[in-house]
Design an enzyme around this catalytic site. Sequence first.
Site: not given
Ligand code: PLP
Length: 426
Positions: A148, A247, A276
């Site tokens: 994700y 990521d 986050k």
């Molecule tokens: C939450 C998340 C995103 C997206 O971040 P947002 O601030 O909601 O746009 C991207 N990659 C990972 C791994 C995430 O957990």
Amino acid sequence: MTATPPTDALLAFDREHVWHPYTSMTDPTPVRMVTGAAGVRLCLDDGSELIDAMSSWWAAIHGYGHPAMEAAVRSVDFAHVMFGGLTHAPAIRLAQRLVEITPADLERVFLADSGSVSVEVALKMALQWQRGGGRPERTRMLTVRGGYHGDTFGAMSVCDPDGGMHTMWSGVLAQQVFAPRPPGPGGDVQAWADDFAAVAAEHAHELAAIIVEPVLQGAGGMWIYDDACLRVMREVADEHGLLLIFDEIATGFGRTGTLFAGEAADVVPDIMCLGKALTGGYLSLAAVVCTDRVARGISGSESGVLMHGPTFMGNALACTVALASLDLLVAHDWSAQVAGLHAGLVGGLAPCHDLPGVADVRTIGGVGVVQLDHDVDVVAATEAAASYGVWLRPFRDLVYTMPPYVCTEQDVARICGAVAAAVEVA
Ligand SMILES: *Cc1c(COP(=O)(O)O)cnc(C)c1O
């Protein structure tokens, strides 16, 4: 000041007019009204309190209303100025800190306004880097299933193709290349590595980068995988001239037990996305940190510049709060906090193994996951957890928790009890 309408009126307007995440506007699921948040607890309008076992989706690692965070919010000289042509100490100091705490090779920082945008920037960096190197035909991304990366279109294109609603978006999303999901810890890494290398070799001529969440795939299914797979990804990337993008938006800042998840295997990516927990859950802020090699390659592309610049880039308030959150990580000894969470989750979730309908129980760092053999009845499960005094937000076949780092042993025990209660009605 206008008087706040009574809760019922507010909730009625919310139901009719306000979209919530992944929710129908015409048939929304119930929502609870938060009137305050302090420590690890959310206060609701009916006077009840719930321990936030979700850390507001990975973000509120220090809980709510921490005095140092509150002081940071009040300390700013200005909340925001445009970042084009202007700069300021909060952004510079945050970039300095990120360069210091991320692996040594990562030293160029792009401050974005949300996680998804940082993923878009990382993808764009990879494309521009390939163009700069005279390989404009390398435009596709290699990733693994189960991931994700956010909800914008570039990010969606590298999300798990089955869970990520790809069928709904076929013909709209960029067509990326998917390798199998990596095996769990202790699994058959060699067999997976052979598959991964074969997929990469077949598509190398059109690939720009590999993008993955290191060690823990979050919203794509809460999958934990063997960190030896990260070394395979690094080798494959180097062999074929691909950039490696980690990521770390969910995993960063200690959640999996190391400050960044890639450190578990000592693997350094070319580009890292952070978000986050970066601001301790106070404000939306993300960062893309890359190597000098990447930055130079991008500068060699035809435009000579990185073609991105969000309006709220480098927001001073968010940067100030992020610095305070990073200070707290050190002051609180995050490593001991996460180790404490881990011990509590391992012990506390063990009884879930024996509950009917449970397919798997897994933990890593401050994350605990119970996977069922069926989709969760979200409303019933949420209700069961709430009557236990805990806020949970299950999805698909998963009841899971990533508590704030400041939870006590008792808080964690209560959370585990609530997970079990949710599983029993799910
Ligand atoms: C939450 C998340 C995103 C997206 O971040 P947002 O601030 O909601 O746009 C991207 N990659 C990972 C791994 C995430 O957990």
